[in-house]
Every structure is written in C-alpha cells, then in structure tokens.
Motif scaffolding. Structure first.
Motif, PDB file in Angstrom:
ATOM      1  N   LEU A 114      -1.948  -0.695   0.928  1.00 46.41           N
ATOM      2  CA  LEU A 114      -1.533   0.105   1.897  1.00 46.41           C
ATOM      3  C   LEU A 114      -2.596   1.117   2.582  1.00 46.41           C
ATOM      4  N   MET A 115      -3.292   1.546   1.172  1.00 42.55           N
ATOM      5  CA  MET A 115      -4.629   2.543   1.687  1.00 42.55           C
ATOM      6  C   MET A 115      -5.620   1.736   2.549  1.00 42.55           C
ATOM      7  N   ASP A 116      -5.770   0.515   2.393  1.00 46.38           N
ATOM      8  CA  ASP A 116      -6.909  -0.168   3.447  1.00 46.38           C
ATOM      9  C   ASP A 116      -6.249  -0.514   4.690  1.00 46.38           C
ATOM     10  N   ALA A 117      -4.832  -0.288   4.801  1.00 46.09           N
ATOM     11  CA  ALA A 117      -4.286  -0.536   6.101  1.00 46.09           C
ATOM     12  C   ALA A 117      -4.233   0.827   6.939  1.00 46.09           C
ATOM     13  N   ALA A 118      -4.151   1.962   6.093  1.00 41.10           N
ATOM     14  CA  ALA A 118      -4.124   3.247   6.763  1.00 41.10           C
ATOM     15  C   ALA A 118      -5.134   3.988   6.892  1.00 41.10           C
ATOM     16  N   TYR A 119      -6.204   3.780   6.163  1.00 41.28           N
ATOM     17  CA  TYR A 119      -7.195   4.804   5.705  1.00 41.28           C
ATOM     18  C   TYR A 119      -8.453   4.080   6.138  1.00 41.28           C
ATOM     19  N   ASP A 120      -9.388   4.857   6.656  1.00 38.95           N
ATOM     20  CA  ASP A 120     -10.700   4.254   6.973  1.00 38.95           C
ATOM     21  C   ASP A 120     -11.302   3.949   5.546  1.00 38.95           C
ATOM     22  N   ASP A 121     -12.443   3.024   5.616  1.00 36.16           N
ATOM     23  CA  ASP A 121     -13.063   2.717   4.187  1.00 36.16           C
ATOM     24  C   ASP A 121     -13.948   3.824   3.610  1.00 36.16           C
ATOM     25  N   GLN A 122     -14.202   4.839   4.354  1.00 35.67           N
ATOM     26  CA  GLN A 122     -15.127   6.115   4.084  1.00 35.67           C
ATOM     27  C   GLN A 122     -14.263   7.068   3.514  1.00 35.67           C
ATOM     28  N   VAL A 123     -12.882   6.987   3.351  1.00 36.18           N
ATOM     29  CA  VAL A 123     -12.173   7.816   3.043  1.00 36.18           C
ATOM     30  C   VAL A 123     -11.408   7.468   1.696  1.00 36.18           C
ATOM     31  N   TYR A 124     -11.528   8.311   0.583  1.00 38.33           N
ATOM     32  CA  TYR A 124     -10.584   8.402  -0.446  1.00 38.33           C
ATOM     33  C   TYR A 124      -9.409   8.906  -0.614  1.00 38.33           C
ATOM     34  N   VAL A 125      -8.510   8.215  -0.721  1.00 38.34           N
ATOM     35  CA  VAL A 125      -7.016   8.900  -1.179  1.00 38.34           C
ATOM     36  C   VAL A 125      -6.724   8.096  -2.645  1.00 38.34           C
ATOM     37  N   ASP A 126      -5.811   9.026  -3.149  1.00 37.14           N
ATOM     38  CA  ASP A 126      -5.040   8.653  -4.483  1.00 37.14           C
ATOM     39  C   ASP A 126      -4.060   7.955  -4.225  1.00 37.14           C
ATOM     40  N   ASP A 127      -3.100   7.359  -5.300  1.00 37.85           N
ATOM     41  CA  ASP A 127      -1.792   6.963  -5.258  1.00 37.85           C
ATOM     42  C   ASP A 127      -0.731   7.875  -4.748  1.00 37.85           C
ATOM     43  N   ARG A 128      -0.828   9.044  -5.227  1.00 38.87           N
ATOM     44  CA  ARG A 128       0.007  10.154  -4.623  1.00 38.87           C
ATOM     45  C   ARG A 128       0.232  10.249  -3.308  1.00 38.87           C
ATOM     46  N   THR A 129      -1.023   9.954  -2.641  1.00 40.09           N
ATOM     47  CA  THR A 129      -0.832   9.937  -0.972  1.00 40.09           C
ATOM     48  C   THR A 129      -0.050   9.061  -0.535  1.00 40.09           C
TER      49      THR A 129
END
Length: 231
Positions: free
Chosen positions: A181-196
């Motif tokens: 879901l992170m890959d679908a919603a966020y750019d590869d250059q942006v780190y987000v954690d599970d809580r997001t």
C-alpha cells in the motif's frame, strides 16, 4: 508552476523555506497564522499547503478540518519531533503527509514533489488501464475525476486515501501488505512507516461509515495487511 501555501508562525522558517522552494521553481505564498491562511486559501486555492500544527489564532488541525469540509487540496503537516499524537490525528483528519521539525529543506521539497505527482496522476488526461472507472459492488472509483461513491453517495477522499483504496479494490479478496500500500500511494523517494498507512485506513473507514454506518468492506488481517471485500 505549482503554487505552495506555506503556513507557519516562525518567520525564519517562512523566509528560508520560501527561498528554497522558489529556487526549485515553485510560487510561494506565506502566512503567519491559521485564520489568515484559511481566508486566503478559500479565495485563491494553491496547489498544495504546507501547514504547521502549532500556531496562534487558529492551529493547523482546525485549518485542516475546515479545508477538508470543502476540498481535497493536498496538505503536508509540519510537526515537532515529539508530537506523535498530532501526526496520527493529522493523518486521520486527512493530511496527505507530514514532516518533523527540524527538517531538511531537501526532504521537504521531495515530499512536496511526491504529493503533487500523486495529485497530478489522479487528474491525467487519458485513461490508461489503471485509470479506468473501477466498480466493485457498491463502490465506484473514477481516477480521472478523482471521484468515489458508495451506494451512489459521494465520498470525498484525499489523493493518498484514493490511491490506497484503489490498490485494495483492484483485486477484491486479496490481501495487500502495508508495504504494498505504501508503494501504491507514495513515491519511492518518500519513507513512511506502518502507522501512516494504518491512519489512512482508519480515515477511510470513518468517511465511508459517515455515509453507511454498516460499512465493513475494508478488512484488517492482523500482522499481514488489509483487503477489500466486495459485497
């Protein structure tokens, strides 16, 4: 040229970030408090808002709440590093991303570009395979119109929420991990954690339950991820 509304009561941040953004080709409007910013944003909407949480007169949470009453305008929160509760609340209220102070200006610029790219991809001119209207039971998603309905009733989603829901609904019944879901919603250059991701899912459920209190199409599989159940 994209226009960024930068809202912070720290004039040093306004000055330094404005210079950095303008050097990258952005047009920047600056505001020192939430009340002033909200009035200006309502009259002349920018392409994206960078919004500090702690401000006089009207804090960032209230500004975001009022923005979300009218529009899905992309919003990035600025938070202090010890304001984890505010980060979660901001995401649940519909912020697209957050960044902690003190922050690298380069990181902020990359986050801004990533959110703008997601917003632009949702408004593309031609329908590719991934942009066709998606119908899954009572859910209808139109990527080009950035439109979502449930049982024929409109559900207003942010760009990030829309992309997460689309990733789940493409294959009903199949589990998507948080990483997927992170890959679908966020750019590869942006780190987000599970809580997001979890916060966005909670926000999605809240919005759908506002139009259908029995909504249960997004299921949690603890330790695995989420799935959309077509019903």
């Amino acid at each position: 040229m994209s226009t960024i509304a930068l809202v912070d009561d720290d004039r040093n941040i306004l000055t330094s970030v404005s210079i950095a953004l303008e050097a990258e080709g952005f047009h920047v409007r600056t505001y020192t408090d939430g009340t002033q910013a909200l009035a200006a944003i309502s009259q002349r909407p920018p392409d994206l808002v960078v919004l500090d949480i702690k401000m006089p007169r009207m804090d960032g949470m209230e500004v975001l709440r009022r923005i979300r009453q009218k529009t899905d305008l992309p919003v990035i929160f600025l938070t202090s590093k010890d304001e984890e509760i505010d980060e979660v609340l901001g995401l649940r209220m519909g912020a697209d991303d957050y960044i902690r102070k003190p922050f690298s200006q380069r990181l902020l610029i990359e986050r801004i570009r990533a959110v703008l790219r997601r917003a632009e991809s949702a408004q593309g001119a031609e329908r590719t395979e991934g942009e066709k209207v998606l119908v899954r039971g009572r859910l209808v998603l139109d990527p080009l119109q950035h439109a979502c309905t449930w049982d024929g009733r409109d559900v207003t989603l942010t760009v990030t929420e829309f992309l997460i829901l689309q990733a789940l609904a493409v294959r009903p019944g199949f589990v998507k991990s948080r990483d997927q879901l992170m890959d679908a919603a966020y750019d590869d250059q942006v780190y987000v954690d599970d809580r997001t991701i979890d916060s966005h899912i909670k926000r999605l459920r809240k919005k759908f339950r506002a139009v259908d209190p029995e909504f249960s199409a997004i299921e949690t599989l603890y330790g695995v991820g989420y799935k959309f159940t077509e019903g």
